[in-house]
Design a protein around this motif. Structure first.
Motif, PDB file in Angstrom:
ATOM      1  N   PRO A 187      33.832  39.666  43.342  1.00  0.00           N
ATOM      2  CA  PRO A 187      33.046  40.445  42.312  1.00  0.00           C
ATOM      3  C   PRO A 187      33.414  41.571  41.571  1.00  0.00           C
ATOM      4  O   PRO A 187      34.303  42.277  42.329  1.00  0.00           O
ATOM      5  N   LYS A 188      33.310  41.579  40.462  1.00  0.00           N
ATOM      6  CA  LYS A 188      34.080  42.777  39.626  1.00  0.00           C
ATOM      7  C   LYS A 188      33.230  43.243  38.633  1.00  0.00           C
ATOM      8  O   LYS A 188      33.416  44.666  38.278  1.00  0.00           O
ATOM      9  N   TYR A 189      32.206  42.932  38.255  1.00  0.00           N
ATOM     10  CA  TYR A 189      31.226  43.439  37.131  1.00  0.00           C
ATOM     11  C   TYR A 189      29.749  43.315  37.599  1.00  0.00           C
ATOM     12  O   TYR A 189      29.405  42.542  38.379  1.00  0.00           O
ATOM     13  N   ARG A 190      28.970  43.968  36.782  1.00  0.00           N
ATOM     14  CA  ARG A 190      27.487  43.923  36.555  1.00  0.00           C
ATOM     15  C   ARG A 190      27.198  43.337  35.177  1.00  0.00           C
ATOM     16  O   ARG A 190      28.045  44.193  34.407  1.00  0.00           O
ATOM     17  N   PHE A 195      31.590  46.812  39.170  1.00  0.00           N
ATOM     18  CA  PHE A 195      30.885  46.320  40.230  1.00  0.00           C
ATOM     19  C   PHE A 195      30.029  47.454  41.034  1.00  0.00           C
ATOM     20  O   PHE A 195      28.970  47.307  41.711  1.00  0.00           O
ATOM     21  N   ASP A 196      30.693  48.804  41.159  1.00  0.00           N
ATOM     22  CA  ASP A 196      30.124  49.908  41.735  1.00  0.00           C
ATOM     23  C   ASP A 196      28.925  50.406  41.172  1.00  0.00           C
ATOM     24  O   ASP A 196      28.229  51.426  41.630  1.00  0.00           O
ATOM     25  N   GLY A 197      28.528  49.810  39.725  1.00  0.00           N
ATOM     26  CA  GLY A 197      27.366  50.374  39.173  1.00  0.00           C
ATOM     27  C   GLY A 197      27.778  51.354  38.243  1.00  0.00           C
ATOM     28  O   GLY A 197      26.833  51.882  37.251  1.00  0.00           O
ATOM     29  N   ARG A 198      29.011  51.826  37.866  1.00  0.00           N
ATOM     30  CA  ARG A 198      29.372  52.922  37.083  1.00  0.00           C
ATOM     31  C   ARG A 198      29.220  51.961  35.752  1.00  0.00           C
ATOM     32  O   ARG A 198      29.662  50.793  35.718  1.00  0.00           O
TER      33      ARG A 198
END
Lengths: 743, 198
Positions: A99-102, A123-126
């Protein structure tokens, strides 16, 4: 500044030699690694706890993170309830994705089962900083109409729920299936040499040139044929069991949605253009009642979307059959399926596996194949809706062709004074009378025949007669509909029967006022206007040129006599390429003025020639165009496919260990090392080594362009080289090994 | 076994002693010159003039210069291993009611959304030359390699924003460096500030 370079330790031979010597292994010239890296694994999840609700594959189709995939596992629905899309990418080809992005959905056509996502967050939502997002590996779309029968394709996707690396599944095109709007190939049937699980749905199918020709599609069809994976303890009871929510996946891949269907979506998304019908926002009518199929019949061919004729059997040697049927209560979320048996044995060649519905709520639909030999036998066609049989039909193929009376090739219009049929064939103006003209062959006097006319599905007139001798055995024959009070706007159909059996059917639309004999005036006074908000449009003056930097375009037109629910199409082009096309039921009063459509983009509209077309039943009824800026799209170099990827490792010459955090500066082919003055505009690309000393130039290098490079870092002698050139015969990626000597 | 005794040379002549001394002096002079040359090279600066923004600055030689809509200019030391030491200058419009503290708060809110582990360390007054007053905001965050295909290790970065308001616009001068080398690099930034004209 210039004193810096003479003191450089020139290692041109090393770099150049490595460029020339270290070639990638692919022999066919296809950059398979690039394709594999452009293939992503998509997880739809609930934002509150990141519970996975649906999974599938996808493909990056543009350098800035545009992902093409299926709608069924990304768009929120009853079976996929998540609201967050997580993008996992292949870091090492032999390992599962990470997982890398949203991403967010920016365009979706649920019926076509296509969706376009854009990477918007880490990925962390930033939020992703667009300036720092690397140029991502992407694939080029092919013209899917050029795919041929028996062509070898490679399906690429993730075969399992995140446990396996990306899979390349060789396959062969076994046929093409047609549906309305498909131009002969709404679906490509494929036979994979190794099973391609349903999780690969949304990935890509590639031709030998490495271009994307299709999107594997396998929609879960409910309880009957789909699989549901239990992945997590969603109920938090400490067990993974039937109390937990499972993740639905489709069956093995056997069909592809041709990539040409995705071009419009990608074009609009790449340019950031948004089309908003202000007067009547586009909507999909909610379906009334349960979805149903009815009145199935077989036709040997399709003419302008209608059956050429209706047959009850087909002779030996038949290579084209179409199953027609009426449908109602359908939605884009409905999954339909066709199963065919020949003499009781399932025949996968003529099947259509579960796919989404793309035909709107009700109407006449067809599915069939052409150019495919039909072996003799008894064919049973069974249509399924959401995994349940909806209707079926049996037809016999075989035996010698016999001479039989036939009605065929129906067309509609209005007869002029000379008895000639006038009009565009399928959209007629409101008036007192309309005519259906059809071809008859091998007719005999005394054969009973009927013509039954319907308006919006209700019978409004019926003609019953016997064939007269003076008509002759062959020719054309007109039948008229002249209801009291005239023809009101709406959808009409005529069924022509012979000997009590349906022999021919056709439909047309009444819309617009009469212009001349038979031309409908549906959309009038269409023009672009000079306005900045929708409120200004009514009083705004017409315009055909907009200055560079315009923020929005406003279109205005009047309309006349369009019945509610009539499907109409709004199509936009820029520089002759379609970037928006939407067919929706008419949702405004029957007549009116100043229908407003707005086109805008974030920031400013791209320069270009904008053309708008208004259609009903694929018949162009009105068009106009305007230019913005220079009237031509700017060339986006990053969006050009091709070139070679450059990557490598920078190591300590003494220890052989990779050096972390070292910058590889690739200078534009317009400058040499001597010209370089540390200005960003002189740089083609930058790369920084990771913890193992590996780096990657994210932009592909153009073939034959002479680049230069500088590597300068604390504690080591700098390295610089001119003339780094990729030859046409070089295959991508190109690997470098660069040793640095301590200062 | 045969022993050979090696004795010291005979007493040096005066000329020889002078030659030795001269050699040592020349070597010292060359060394000093080399050190001076190295220092001047390391501390060499390049002018940057932006008439539209009314800014003149001198940034370290061989630092990479770029401009973008978000900032007037930015220079980075690309030869630095790990995080590239950065000096950036941006301007923002302000009203009569806007204070330096408002700008600092706005920056903190924006960066908290985009920077991992963003944390303000201190906000304090900072005197600039020519009597200008400014706010200094020091902060830290974690920077990570943006390529998804590489195994980059995050780096702790320390930043310093100098915020001053002049003629209806706020000037934000930013300095960022690897936390491990921040103090070592800071004089470069102070030198930059001393020469900055706006």
């Amino acid at each position: 500044m210039t004193r810096f370079f003479p003191r450089l330790f020139w290692l041109l031979p090393v770099c150049l030699g490595l460029v020339l010597a270290l070639r990638a292994q692919e022999s066919a010239g296809v950059d398979l690694e690039r394709i594999e890296r452009a293939t992503v694994y998509i997880m739809q999840a609930r934002s509150e706890n990141l519970t996975i609700t649906c999974i599938g594959s996808g493909t990056i189709v543009r350098y800035d993170g545009l992902i093409l995939t299926n709608a069924h596992h990304t768009v929120q629905s009853e079976s996929c309830t998540g609201d967050t899309l997580i993008i996992a990418m292949t870091i090492n080809l032999e390992e599962p994705p990470v997982p890398k992005y949203r991403a967010e959905i920016i365009q979706a056509d649920i019926g076509l089962d296509l969706a376009l996502l854009r990477i918007t967050r880490e990925f962390d939502g930033r939020p992703v900083d667009a300036a720092s997002l690397p140029v991502l590996p992407f694939v080029e779309l092919a013209d899917s109409s050029a795919v041929t029968l028996d062509e070898t394709l490679t399906l690429v996707g993730y075969p399992a729920a995140g446990n396996d690396p990306v899979l390349l599944a060789p396959s062969v095109v076994t046929g093409f299936m047609d549906e309305p709007g498909g131009n002969g190939r709404a679906w490509m049937k494929v036979n994979t040499l190794i099973p391609a699980p349903g999780v690969m749905s949304g990935g890509g199918a590639y031709n030998r040139a490495g271009q994307l020709v299709g999107i594997p599609s396998a929609a879960p069809a409910g309880v009957v044929s789909s699989e549901c994976l239990l992945l997590e303890d969603t109920s938090s009871d400490g067990f993974i069991n039937s109390n937990d929510t499972c993740v639905p996946v489709g069956d093995f891949i056997s069909v592809l949605r041709p990539s040409n269907y995705a071009r419009t979506l990608i074009r609009g998304a790449a340019l950031g253009l948004t089309v908003q019908p202000i007067t009547a926002p586009a909507f999909q009518a909610s379906a009334e009642g349960a979805p149903a199929f009815s009145r199935p019949f077989i036709a040997p061919a399709v003419v302008d979307g209608l059956p050429s004729t209706v047959i009850g059997s087909a002779p030996a040697g038949t290579d084209s059959l179409y199953l027609f049927f009426d449908y109602a209560g359908m939605t884009p979320n409905t999954v339909y399926e066709l199963r065919v048996t020949v003499d009781g044995v399932p025949n996968r060649v003529f099947d259509l596996p579960p796919v989404r519905w793309s035909g709107g709520e009700r109407g006449l639909w067809y599915i069939g194949v052409t150019g495919q030999p039909f072996p003799n036998g008894v064919y049973e066609y069974r249509l399924f809706i959401n995994g349940t049989v909806a209707t079926s039909l049996t037809i016999v193929v075989g035996g010698a062709a016999t001479v039989q009376p036939i009605f065929s090739n129906i067309v509609f219009g209005v007869l002029d004074d000379a008895g000639n049929l006038q009009g565009n064939g399928y959209v007629l103006p409101a008036g007192p009378i309309a005519t259906a003209r059809f071809v008859y062959q091998n007719m005999q006097p005394g054969i009973p025949w009927t013509a039954i006319w319907y308006y919006e599905g209700l019978e409004i007139a019926r003609v019953t007669d016997v064939w007269r001798e003076d008509f002759g055995p062959s020719g054309t024959y007109p039948v008229n509909i002249e209801p009291p009070g005239g023809l009101v706007p709406g959808r009409y159909r005529v069924d022509i029967g012979m000997n009590g059996l349906l022999s021919l059917t056709g439909n047309f639309i009444i819309a617009g006022a009469q212009r001349g004999v038979a031309l409908p005036g549906v959309f009038n006074s269409i023009e672009f206007v000079r306005a900045t908000t929708p409120r200004e449009v009514t009083d705004a003056s017409p315009a055909s040129n907009y200055p560079d930097g315009a923020e929005a375009l406003f279109l205005r037109f009047d309309w006349e006599l369009i019945g509610r629910g009539i499907p109409w199409t709004l199509r936009w082009r820029i520089d002759d390429e379609i970037f928006y096309e939407q067919t929706v039921p008419w949702n405004s009063p029957e007549s009116g003025a100043d229908f407003i459509v707005q086109v805008d983009a974030p920031g400013r509209l791209p320069d270009g020639t904008y053309t708008v077309e208004l259609l009903i039943r694929d018949i162009l009824l009105a068009t106009t165009e305007a230019t913005v800026g220079i009237g031509q799209l700017a060339i986006d170099e990053l969006a050009q496919p091709g070139g070679a990827q450059l990557r490598g490792q920078i190591i300590d010459a003494e220890t052989g260990r990779g050096l972390e955090g070292v910058t590889f500066v690739l200078i534009s082919d317009q400058f040499s090392v001597g010209d370089f003055t540390w200005l960003q505009e002189q740089i083609y690309a930058l790369a920084i080594t990771d913890r193992n000393g590996f780096f990657e130039i994210d932009r592909p290098l153009r073939i034959g362009a002479p680049y230069s490079a500088i590597i300068a870092t604390d504690g080591y002698l700098p390295v610089a080289a001119d003339g780094l050139e990729v030859a046409p015969e070089d295959t991508s990626p190109i690997d470098l090994l660069i040793p640095l000597t301590r200062d | 076994m045969r022993l050979i005794e090696v004795r010291g040379a005979a007493t040096e002549t005066r000329r020889q002693r002078q030659a030795h001394a001269l050699t040592l002096i020349v070597a010292a002079v060359v060394l000093l010159y080399g050190l001076n040359l190295r220092q001047s090279t390391l501390e060499a600066v390049v002018p940057y003039v932006n008439i539209q923004a009314g800014i003149t600055a001198f940034y370290p030689q061989n630092w990479l210069l770029d401009t973008a809509p978000d900032y007037v200019f930015r220079v980075r030391d690309m030869t630095r291993r790990g995080y590239k030491t950065t000096i950036q200058l941006s301007v923002q419009p302000v009203s009569d009611d806007t204070s330096g503290r408002n700008i600092a708060d706005r920056l903190a809110l924006t960066r908290a959304r985009t920077f991992t582990g963003y944390s303000v360390l201190a906000v304090e007054p900072y005197p600039l030359r020519d009597g200008f007053s400014a706010q200094a905001v020091s902060y830290t965050y974690v920077s990570q390699e943006s390529s998804p295909f590489l195994q980059g290790i995050p780096v702790v970065v320390v930043g310093l924003d100098i915020i001053t308001i002049s003629r209806g616009q706020a000037l934000v001068i930013t300095f960022r460096a690897d936390a491990a080398t921040y103090r070592q690099e800071l004089p470069r930034f102070e030198q930059f500030l001393q020469a900055l004209e706006f």
